[in-house]
Enzyme design. Structure first.
Site, PDB file in Angstrom:
ATOM      1  CG  ASP A 106       1.121  -3.335 -32.524  1.00 30.47           C
ATOM      2  OD1 ASP A 106       2.329  -3.627 -32.485  1.00 30.47           O
ATOM      3  OD2 ASP A 106       0.224  -4.181 -32.714  1.00 30.47           O
ATOM      4  CG  ASP A 122       0.972 -14.739 -27.425  1.00 31.56           C
ATOM      5  OD1 ASP A 122      -0.046 -14.046 -27.597  1.00 31.56           O
ATOM      6  OD2 ASP A 122       2.127 -14.321 -27.639  1.00 31.56           O
ATOM      7  CG  ASP A 128       0.383  -7.984 -26.459  1.00 30.05           C
ATOM      8  OD1 ASP A 128       0.878  -6.841 -26.561  1.00 30.05           O
ATOM      9  OD2 ASP A 128       0.734  -8.942 -27.164  1.00 30.05           O
ATOM     10  NE  ARG A 153       2.167  -4.059 -27.695  1.00 27.96           N
ATOM     11  CZ  ARG A 153       1.779  -4.595 -28.843  1.00 27.96           C
ATOM     12  NH1 ARG A 153       2.498  -5.562 -29.394  1.00 27.96           N
ATOM     13  NH2 ARG A 153       0.670  -4.198 -29.435  1.00 27.96           N
ATOM     14  CG  ASP A 195       5.873  -7.212 -30.662  1.00 26.59           C
ATOM     15  OD1 ASP A 195       5.818  -7.656 -29.498  1.00 26.59           O
ATOM     16  OD2 ASP A 195       4.879  -7.110 -31.394  1.00 26.59           O
ATOM     17  CG  HIS A 219       7.549 -13.484 -25.956  1.00 24.21           C
ATOM     18  ND1 HIS A 219       6.761 -14.584 -26.183  1.00 24.21           N
ATOM     19  CD2 HIS A 219       6.852 -12.421 -26.455  1.00 24.21           C
ATOM     20  CE1 HIS A 219       5.643 -14.204 -26.797  1.00 24.21           C
ATOM     21  NE2 HIS A 219       5.687 -12.907 -26.971  1.00 24.21           N
TER      22      HIS A 219
END
Ligand SMILES: *[C@@H]1O[C@H](CO)[C@@H](O)[C@H](O)[C@H]1NC(C)=O
Ligand SMILES: *[C@@H]1O[C@H](CO)[C@@H](O)[C@H](O)[C@H]1NC(C)=O
Ligand SMILES: *[C@@H]1O[C@H](CO)[C@@H](O)[C@H](O)[C@H]1NC(C)=O
Length: 927
Positions: A271, A416, A529, A589, A605, A663
């Protein structure tokens, strides 16, 4: 979303040094012991040899041992011939202390076998033939495998001698202790392994001195390595190939770069906060698949290993030891070619070699190993509206109404993490979302769907049923001592279900049942996610490698597959809740090879800046050629606020990329299209509407993908494999074989230089039908309302041009066909139709119209006629590239049809012919 709040806290604590990506959170190769060891392997002196007297073979396979003349360590090599010109190469330890992990979940089933024949054998080599044209030669000393397509050497394994297979061993100190204590007799396997390491050359004392073999520290995290060094690596060269592609996910150019002067490309799902562009750092997903292109052919390799993996890429310099070795074999010229070096921290060398020869052959060969993306429901190809967060059900209601009020289509509203009760997934915040079912009903009444986020970090809260169930059933991943692992994520203290345990996936899947996941209906789909998994306080923001999984494997062995296993459970849950009637939809993701079987992915992201808009093209192309076709980038950019020009250009680009979702981060300004000035609102609306008009084409492309594995979004070289101009192209791509897209990705751009591929080929701009001749570059003006899109002459593209609020409301709408003629006045195309949502198509409930224009007659042929009933008609046919008007037009029944010819655009519009899509028909232009 990323660990923004955590970073925010860190930033607040050290405000001066708060930069974008915190590189210090992630290891470089130098900070990673196995990377350093593997990279230090010296070429040209491989100690490995084939032991010919251990040779054994079957009609499909060959087994032989490979021995190190230095350490006497033995490896078992197995070569297996697979269908469709694919060779499976497997290298494992003989009698390992502990069985090494073999990634199986990446494969879509057991690969189909083919015949492997030994055609010649001497003390120096073994010649083999496999599949149709495949040939291979195993060289005995040093060990090496050369693979040929016909007479052309295309892949060479261990040609540089970098094979480095760290066999398991007993730690010196442990061994000494054991010798004094006869009570703990080693097992049979251990005896062999230990015998191997007692060879004088092994120098165990020196090993002890090399740091990082048995333990490694990064920042405050200690990685204990109970099995010591277990990494595996080998070099793979591609004679004749100057370009290699694939190994997503990296924010880098499509044609991969040389890595000699920096870090290798890294595959380790993490991440990464505000990732940097044009570098080899690892991101959220990993697909260890690579394609290598020569002028005349294409090959692929799949390194099926779920542990942390690196790939070094280095172009051979002519005249080097290795390239002259190559020449000896191939007899070819001394051209530079790509040499790669692959290494993983654990597991085995499990390599699939695909010899093409065309790019489409390679994607099919890889697709038959790891699977294809099943045709999604039609709504999933529409526009998705997301934000972190739509605050409450009133907010959802007003956004939904806003789209109607401003006449903008969209299919899915996304919620979300804030919609949950304290980040407990499968629950709703009772204050903000007291009536989720009514909210969902309000969306579906307009033909829309809802997606809720369900992440794999489970809040450690004894009142949370999911947590309690996992504790009671021993479902969580364990730490190295065998206790339940606890990490820190959105809910605070969290544990992580062990998705490698089938019972855990079954339980997870069962929670999607409508009576279990309250407030949902069959119109609610899922977003997985943070499934790398993201652990805010873990090493490199993920789970420690010495955590323990089902089957006794370490997290190190399976890391890159964790995210995919989460999605597998989710997909099955959606299938089960509809009694296997409706196609599932999940966005993930994190991903691995094989994730394409479970749905869509996005590039995580990203940031609202022009560079991130531009990099979406090479990132999505890398995913597409690596088997993951249903992919997209957050439109507008996740972090920060795009200005109206950037947002407009992003919608224009996103409308022509496979997964199309707006998003934005929690701390960004609201971005619903109508919040901007009138012009911006109008342009965004126009882009989204344009997407919807092409849905029949997208849908047909996804159907074809499921059949052929060819991705809808594809590099130009997939259709023009010999056009070297296209080999390193990052700024344009094709949709199917008919549409060319060159998105505008720079601020203030007034014109772009578009490359038109093909010989004697025409390309028509889709709005004006202005025609461009290929091959070559042309300057195209791109005022802010312009999306540079072209349809190839010789194609027929199906569209639906009536604007609706959502794709589900378009099902009965009539079609428009755009026929663009080539220089011979011909064109072909196809249209695939089914019910758009169920799995009935897999049982044959669909129709395909094959459209063909030739000699002034356009005709349709229906495949599977009668298998699927639909009232859809054809309301308009546009024929482009006609130099003069016909005198009349009649259909196959003799009915005279109305038309309008426009001399300027050389196009003809046939209005309301009213043909049924289910019937065969033709129209003849009397010239
Ligand atoms: C060859 O394979 C057969 C069948 O698996 C086995 O019985 C035999 O021992 C093998 N021979 C060698 C030399 O490994
Ligand atoms: C559903 O729609 C009705 C009618 O517009 C509205 O009054 C109601 O508040 C909506 N309910 C929810 C939960 O959004
Ligand atoms: C097709 O249908 C429309 C509307 O029903 C009608 O106006 C039109 O005349 C029909 N066209 C032909 C060629 O019959």
């Amino acid at each position: 979303m990323g660990n923004w709040l955590l970073i925010l806290t860190i930033c607040a604590a050290a405000i001066q040094s708060c930069v974008a990506v915190d590189r210090g959170n992630f290891k470089t190769c130098d900070q990673n012991a196995f990377c350093k060891r593997q990279r230090a392997t010296q070429p040209g002196n491989s100690p490995w040899e084939i032991l010919l007297d251990s040779l054994n073979s079957t009609i499909n396979s060959l087994q032989v041992q490979v021995i190190s003349s230095r350490s006497q360590a033995r490896l078992q090599l197995q070569l297996i011939a697979l269908a469709d010109s694919t060779l499976h190469f497997e290298l494992d330890e003989v009698n390992p202390i502990k069985l090494r992990y073999r990634a199986q979940e990446s494969l879509s089933g057991s690969p189909q076998l083919s015949s492997l024949k030994i055609t010649e054998q001497s003390s120096d080599s073994i010649s083999l033939s496999f599949g149709g044209t495949g040939k291979a030669i195993l060289l005995v000393k040093p060990f090496r495998l050369d693979v040929y397509d016909g007479d052309q050497l295309v892949i060479s394994v261990n040609a540089r001698g970098l094979l480095n297979f760290e066999h398991q061993r007993v730690r010196k100190s442990n061994e000494a202790a054991r010798n004094e204590e006869p009570a703990s007799e080693p097992t049979e396997g251990e005896t062999t392994a230990e015998a191997e390491i007692k060879h004088p050359d092994e120098k165990p004392v020196e090993e002890e001195e090399e740091p990082g073999l048995w333990e490694e520290t990064f920042k405050s995290h200690v990685d204990s390595k109970p099995y010591g060094p277990t990494s595996v690596g080998v070099d793979i060269s591609f004679p004749g190939s100057r370009h290699v592609y694939g190994i997503p996910e990296h924010a880098d150019t499509f044609a991969l770069k040389q890595t000699k002067n920096g870090d290798p490309y890294r595959l380790y799902n993490t991440d990464v906060f505000e990732y940097e562009l044009y570098n080899p750092m690892a991101l959220y997903g990993a697909v260890p698949f690579m394609m290598a292109k020569r002028q005349q052919g294409t090959v692929g390799i799949f390194w099926n290993n779920a542990a942390e993996t690196y790939v070094d890429i280095e172009e051979s310099s002519s005249g080097s030891v290795v390239s002259s070795l190559m020449n000896l074999v191939s007899g070819g010229g001394n051209e530079p070619h790509q040499q790669t070096h692959w290494f993983s921290e654990s597991g085995i060398i499990d390599l699939y070699i695909m010899i093409g020869p065309t790019p489409k052959d390679v994607v099919r060969q890889y697709g038959s190993l790891t699977g294809k993306t099943p045709l999604p429901q039609r709504f999933a190809l529409g526009y998705h509206q997301c934000r972190w967060n739509y605050n409450d059900q009133e907010d959802v209601h007003s956004v939904n109404k806003g789209f109607d009020l401003h006449d903008i289509p969209y299919d899915v509203l996304w919620l979300d993490i804030e919609h949950t009760d304290s980040k407990k997934y499968f629950t709703w915040d009772p204050v903000k979302f007291p009536d989720p079912l009514e909210m969902v009903h309000n969306l579906t009444a307009n033909g829309r769907k809802l997606v809720t986020i369900v992440d794999p970090h489970m809040k450690r809260d004894s009142s949370y049923f999911f947590h309690e169930h996992c504790e009671q059933n021993d479902f969580y991943v364990k730490d190295k001592s065998g206790k339940i692992y606890e990490g820190w994520c959105w809910p605070g203290s969290a544990s992580y279900p062990d998705f490698f345990n089938p019972a855990v996936r079954d339980y997870w899947a069962s929670r999607f049942a409508l009576d279990k996941y309250e407030g949902t209906s069959l119109d609610v789909y899922t977003w997985n996610d943070m499934n790398e998994p993201s652990v805010f306080n873990g090493p490199e923001v993920t789970m420690p490698k010495d955590c323990l999984h089902y089957g006794g494997y370490e997290h190190r062995d399976v890391h890159n597959m964790y995210g995919m296993m989460v999605v597998e459970g989710t997909i099955r849950g959606q299938l089960m809740r509809s009694d296997y009637k409706l196609r599932p939809f999940v966005l993930s993701r994190s991903f691995f090879a094989g994730s394409q079987r479970f749905g869509a992915v996005w590039t995580g992201d990203n940031i609202a800046d022009w560079e991130h808009l531009a990099i979406a093209v090479p990132m999505l192309l890398s995913l597409s050629v690596s088997g993951i076709p249903f992919c997209g980038a957050d439109v507008g950019g996740f972090f920060n606020n795009p200005n109206t020009e950037l947002l407009t250009r992003w919608y224009q680009a996103g409308a022509f990329q496979p997964f199309f979702r707006g998003h934005a981060h929690l701390h960004t300004k609201r971005r619903e299209p109508w919040l901007f000035d009138e012009q911006t609102n109008k342009l965004i609306k126009a882009s989204i509407k344009k997407r919807y008009t092409y849905l029949p084409y997208w849908y047909t492309l996804f159907y074809e993908h499921e059949k052929t594995a060819v991705p809808p979004m594809r590099p130009l070289w997939m259709e023009y494999p010999q056009d070297a101009e296209t080999f390193s192209m990052d700024n344009q791509y094709l949709l199917g074989d008919s549409i060319l897209v060159h998105p505008v990705v720079r601020s203030g751009e007034q014109e772009v230089s578009v490359y038109f591929p093909g010989v004697d080929t025409l390309w028509y701009e889709i709005e004006t039908y202005k025609v461009y001749e290929a091959p070559g570059y042309q300057t195209i003006p791109v005022a802010i309302e312009k999306i540079p899109i072209f349809q190839r002459g010789g194609t027929i593209v199906p569209k639906k041009e009536r604007a609706r609020r959502a794709s589900s409301l378009m099902t009965k709408d009539p079609y428009t066909f755009i026929v663009t003629l080539d220089k011979q006045g011909k064109a072909q195309g196809r249209l695939y139709i089914d019910d758009g949502q169920s799995l009935e198509y897999q049982k044959g409930s669909y129709i395909i119209l094959e459209l063909n224009m030739e000699g002034h007659t356009l005709s349709s042929k229906v495949t599977n006629q009668g298998a699927f009933e639909t009232p859809e008609l054809i309301e308009k046919i546009v024929i482009v590239g006609l130099s003069r008007a016909p005198s009349s037009i009649a259909d196959n029944t003799g009915r005279i049809l109305e038309y309008r010819y426009d001399a300027t655009s050389q196009s003809l519009v046939l209005r309301k012919p009213n043909f049924s899509v289910s019937n065969e028909w033709s129209v003849n232009l009397k010239m």
